[in-house]
Design an enzyme around this catalytic site. Sequence first.
Site, short mmCIF file in Angstrom:
data_model
loop_
_atom_site.label_atom_id
_atom_site.label_comp_id
_atom_site.label_asym_id
_atom_site.label_seq_id
_atom_site.Cartn_x
_atom_site.Cartn_y
_atom_site.Cartn_z
N ASP A 46 0.48 -14.47 10.20
CA ASP A 46 1.84 -14.98 9.98
C ASP A 46 2.19 -16.13 10.91
OD1 ASP A 46 2.13 -13.09 8.03
OD2 ASP A 46 3.35 -11.72 9.22
N ARG A 52 7.53 -8.05 -1.17
CA ARG A 52 6.31 -7.30 -0.98
C ARG A 52 6.58 -5.88 -0.46
NH1 ARG A 52 1.11 -6.89 -2.50
NH2 ARG A 52 -0.20 -6.17 -0.80
N LYS A 93 11.61 -8.20 11.10
CA LYS A 93 11.70 -8.09 9.63
C LYS A 93 10.78 -6.99 9.10
CE LYS A 93 9.25 -10.92 6.79
NZ LYS A 93 8.54 -10.43 5.60
N ASN A 94 9.50 -7.12 9.38
CA ASN A 94 8.55 -6.18 8.75
C ASN A 94 8.71 -4.77 9.30
OD1 ASN A 94 7.66 -8.19 7.09
ND2 ASN A 94 5.91 -8.77 8.37
N PRO A 128 -3.69 -7.14 -3.42
CA PRO A 128 -3.76 -5.85 -4.10
C PRO A 128 -3.17 -4.71 -3.26
CG PRO A 128 -5.94 -6.50 -3.32
CD PRO A 128 -5.00 -7.61 -2.96
N ILE A 129 -2.90 -3.56 -3.90
CA ILE A 129 -2.42 -2.39 -3.16
C ILE A 129 -3.34 -1.19 -3.40
CG2 ILE A 129 0.02 -3.02 -2.96
CD1 ILE A 129 0.52 -1.14 -5.38
N ARG A 151 14.68 -15.72 3.72
CA ARG A 151 14.24 -14.36 3.42
C ARG A 151 13.74 -13.63 4.67
NH1 ARG A 151 9.60 -13.96 -0.42
NH2 ARG A 151 9.49 -12.13 0.90
N GLN A 176 -5.59 0.12 -1.60
CA GLN A 176 -5.75 1.02 -0.45
C GLN A 176 -4.57 1.97 -0.31
OE1 GLN A 176 -8.71 1.11 1.43
NE2 GLN A 176 -9.22 -0.13 -0.36
N CYS A 201 5.45 -13.23 -1.14
CA CYS A 201 5.01 -14.62 -1.01
C CYS A 201 3.65 -14.82 -1.65
CB CYS A 201 4.89 -14.98 0.47
SG CYS A 201 6.47 -15.27 1.26
#
Length: 421
Positions: free
Chosen positions: A307, A96, A24-25, A126-127, A399, A129, A120
């Site tokens: 995960d 995400r 998935k990722n 936060p983003i 998902r 970085q 999720c």
Amino acid sequence: MYDYKLLIRGERPLEGETYVSGGKNTSLAVLSAALLCDEPCVIENLPDIEDIHVLYRIIKHLGAKVEFDPKQRRMEIDSTSIHTTEVPFSFTQQMRASYYVMGALFGHFWECRVGYPGGCDIGSRPIDQHLKGFNLLGGEIRDEGGMICLKGKPHGAPINFDMITVGGTINVMLAAAKAQGNTVLLNAAREPHVVDTANFLNAMGARIRGAGTDTIRIKGVPKLRGVTYTVIPDQIETGTLMIAAAATRGNVIIRGCIPTHMEALTAKLLEMGVMVTEFDDIISVKVNRAHRAIRLATQEYPGFPTDLQQPMSALLTRANGTSEVIENIFDNRFKHLDEMRRMGAQVVISGKRAYITGVSELRGAPLMAGDLRGGAALVIAGLMAKGETEIINPVYIQRGYERLEEKLSALGADIRRAKLS
Ligand code: EPU
């Protein structure tokens, strides 16, 4: 899509052979990377899951010519027809990984206007970085009414991440692939999907070295050529299936996986007394003794993946003794254990630590899936429990896991969908 629940009758050992779908990722990162390409690309081995459909809709919205064949697990993307670099929040809040579109659009078109990512609820995400990296590459960043706007011609730069971030590493790598000059990413994430995305970019002609270590060196190239690329199997699905096999005291062969990606989990299962055997692209999991309690701390790769913490902590509710689970990556990833208390699980949560004392049986109960991996953990709990477990909101699971119920049923689990009453 939301109008069903899962019903599981537990205490049936899983037995037989199963297979792992595409990651998935990895797929989400690789599909986004295809937006950087100057020719059509074909991506294969995609999992047929909701998050991939969401990204497909985003790519279509941008104006790329895109054909997705979920049956063939294949998407063809021609980004030369992209006519907008704006992605509304109504799209980005759906997952995400929508943050990758930012890095790809900035890298290719030198500008974008993108909504903040959803995803999720597993704690603060936060983003900063990602944005720090884009800024150091020459991007001027503005927040316009809740949309992130990036503008500027990307140029190479040294970037030292303040913490290890998978999404940040990949996103900045996307933005730097076609930037003028050299970029060095320090304190980079080493996850398999970082490596797979770099491999895809390199197959298109990018010059990226060091992916899989904490220092990634990128020499920007002006153009990327079209290729056909096959994404790697899903590390977390592999682990979830391994844990499900162990939880049901089963005997399962998992085909099409990469055992070296599973070493942290394999080591912990062996410590618990589970028999795990690895072959080239096969892992077999077998149980012939009681599970022992363990101590487990999540870490960035190659440490124990966050995960898999949720499925694993579900398994530990039946181990002999008290286990300690430390969640170092996210600050709110124990909600599944609260649900499991209703099944009789004995859990004490204190900040980032959960102390789990194994019980001799779990009782089926109505449960609410609150996030993807938490939902998978509840499925595992249901497979172990006496009587019937009902899981509301299984859409979270869909998902990120391709046909999880079908795969478990084929191994002998009693799991089915029912209409929500
Ligand atoms: N972080 C920051 N600032 C940033 C980025 C991250 O403070 O700019 C913090 C996060 O809050 C977190 C830690 O750094 O505490 C690690 O976050 P990371 O960026 O590594 O995670 P992510 O990119 O948001 C990806 C996966 C997650 C997985 C994590 C960790 C995708 C789409 N998501 O998230 O996967 O848990 O890495 O491995 O790749 C899942 O598949 O269920 C899932 C949540």
